[in-house]
Design a protein around this motif. Structure first.
Motif, PDB file in Angstrom:
ATOM      1  N   ASN A  92      15.964  -0.868 -10.606  1.00  0.00           N
ATOM      2  CA  ASN A  92      15.889  -1.345  -9.223  1.00  0.00           C
ATOM      3  C   ASN A  92      14.449  -1.491  -8.747  1.00  0.00           C
ATOM      4  OD1 ASN A  92      15.221   1.312  -9.038  1.00  0.00           O
ATOM      5  ND2 ASN A  92      16.668   1.808  -7.421  1.00  0.00           N
ATOM      6  N   GLU A  93      13.490  -1.185  -9.624  1.00  0.00           N
ATOM      7  CA  GLU A  93      12.073  -1.350  -9.294  1.00  0.00           C
ATOM      8  C   GLU A  93      11.307  -1.525 -10.607  1.00  0.00           C
ATOM      9  OE1 GLU A  93       9.802   0.752  -5.867  1.00  0.00           O
ATOM     10  OE2 GLU A  93       9.652   2.006  -7.655  1.00  0.00           O
ATOM     11  N   ILE A  94      10.341  -2.427 -10.595  1.00  0.00           N
ATOM     12  CA  ILE A  94       9.528  -2.633 -11.790  1.00  0.00           C
ATOM     13  C   ILE A  94       8.056  -2.550 -11.412  1.00  0.00           C
ATOM     14  CG2 ILE A  94      11.195  -3.996 -13.092  1.00  0.00           C
ATOM     15  CD1 ILE A  94       9.718  -6.479 -12.179  1.00  0.00           C
ATOM     16  N   PHE A 104      16.585  -6.305  -6.839  1.00  0.00           N
ATOM     17  CA  PHE A 104      17.961  -6.015  -6.467  1.00  0.00           C
ATOM     18  C   PHE A 104      18.957  -7.008  -7.027  1.00  0.00           C
ATOM     19  CE2 PHE A 104      17.580  -9.190  -3.219  1.00  0.00           C
ATOM     20  CZ  PHE A 104      16.292  -9.019  -2.695  1.00  0.00           C
ATOM     21  N   ALA A 105      18.513  -7.994  -7.746  1.00  0.00           N
ATOM     22  CA  ALA A 105      19.435  -8.899  -8.443  1.00  0.00           C
ATOM     23  C   ALA A 105      19.552  -8.407  -9.889  1.00  0.00           C
ATOM     24  CB  ALA A 105      18.923 -10.332  -8.398  1.00  0.00           C
ATOM     25  N   GLY A 118       0.834  -1.197   0.000  1.00  0.00           N
ATOM     26  CA  GLY A 118       0.000   0.000   0.000  1.00  0.00           C
ATOM     27  C   GLY A 118       0.869   1.246   0.000  1.00  0.00           C
ATOM     28  N   GLN A 119       0.267   2.374   0.295  1.00  0.00           N
ATOM     29  CA  GLN A 119       0.947   3.661   0.430  1.00  0.00           C
ATOM     30  C   GLN A 119       1.776   4.011  -0.799  1.00  0.00           C
ATOM     31  OE1 GLN A 119       2.941   2.398   3.841  1.00  0.00           O
ATOM     32  NE2 GLN A 119       1.134   2.487   5.108  1.00  0.00           N
ATOM     33  N   GLY A 120       1.137   4.033  -1.922  1.00  0.00           N
ATOM     34  CA  GLY A 120       1.811   4.451  -3.140  1.00  0.00           C
ATOM     35  C   GLY A 120       2.487   3.350  -3.927  1.00  0.00           C
ATOM     36  N   LYS A 121       2.623   2.164  -3.369  1.00  0.00           N
ATOM     37  CA  LYS A 121       3.266   1.071  -4.106  1.00  0.00           C
ATOM     38  C   LYS A 121       2.262   0.272  -4.930  1.00  0.00           C
ATOM     39  CE  LYS A 121       7.087   0.260  -0.967  1.00  0.00           C
ATOM     40  NZ  LYS A 121       7.736  -0.704  -0.096  1.00  0.00           N
ATOM     41  N   GLY A 122       0.994   0.272  -4.506  1.00  0.00           N
ATOM     42  CA  GLY A 122      -0.017  -0.505  -5.210  1.00  0.00           C
ATOM     43  C   GLY A 122      -1.281   0.296  -5.418  1.00  0.00           C
TER      44      GLY A 122
END
Length: 157
Positions: free
Chosen positions: A120-122, A105-106, A76-80
């Protein structure tokens, strides 16, 4: 004449060659577990939001239910984000879509999931679609409820 070869340094050389591969495997395994967990949570949020919208016909309840699942899992909180479409009087299906951002991070894993290799984020998406089941769907041009099954005025139930 020497019968014994000098093998000092072989262990450190082998360690230097194997260690990066080992670390990449460990990071990849951990990252895969996080991605799988986020995928399951997002699918569950989409499923519950879509099912709630299809059964009750209330958009606010559906969005709230999906968002609660995302927040409980840390997405939540902006991530989803939860969206429900097709919830209307003439539509027979509702579709709940959950869009969420998850860390990578891999190196290279993001390239397999539609991002760039060094991201670093998708952003990923889950969808769930359901047949509208709430019993008394109403249409804008009608004042009386219409039964979904047989188009009567609701007396057949």
């Amino acid at each position: 004449m020497r019968l014994h070869k000098d093998e000092r340094g072989n262990v450190i050389l082998e360690f230097a060659l194997v260690f990066p591969i080992f670390i990449a495997l460990v990071l990849g395994t951990i990252n895969f577990a996080i991605l799988l967990n986020n995928h399951i949570v997002a699918a569950s949020a989409a499923r519950d939001a879509g099912r709630t919208a299809a059964v009750t016909g209330r958009l606010a309840d559906a969005l709230s239910k999906g968002q609660k699942i995302l927040e409980a899992a840390g997405l939540g909180q902006g991530k989803g984000d939860v969206r429900v479409s097709g919830l209307g009087s003439r539509n027979e299906r509702v579709t709940a879509t959950v869009t969420y951002r998850t860390p990578v991070f891999a190196p290279g894993i993001a390239a397999f999931l539609g991002g760039k290799a060094m991201d670093n984020e998708i952003t990923l998406e889950q969808q769930s679609s359901y047949y509208v089941e709430y019993r008394n769907r109403t249409e804008p041009d009608r004042t009386r409820p219409v039964c979904v099954g047989c188009s009567c005025s609701g007396e057949c139930w």
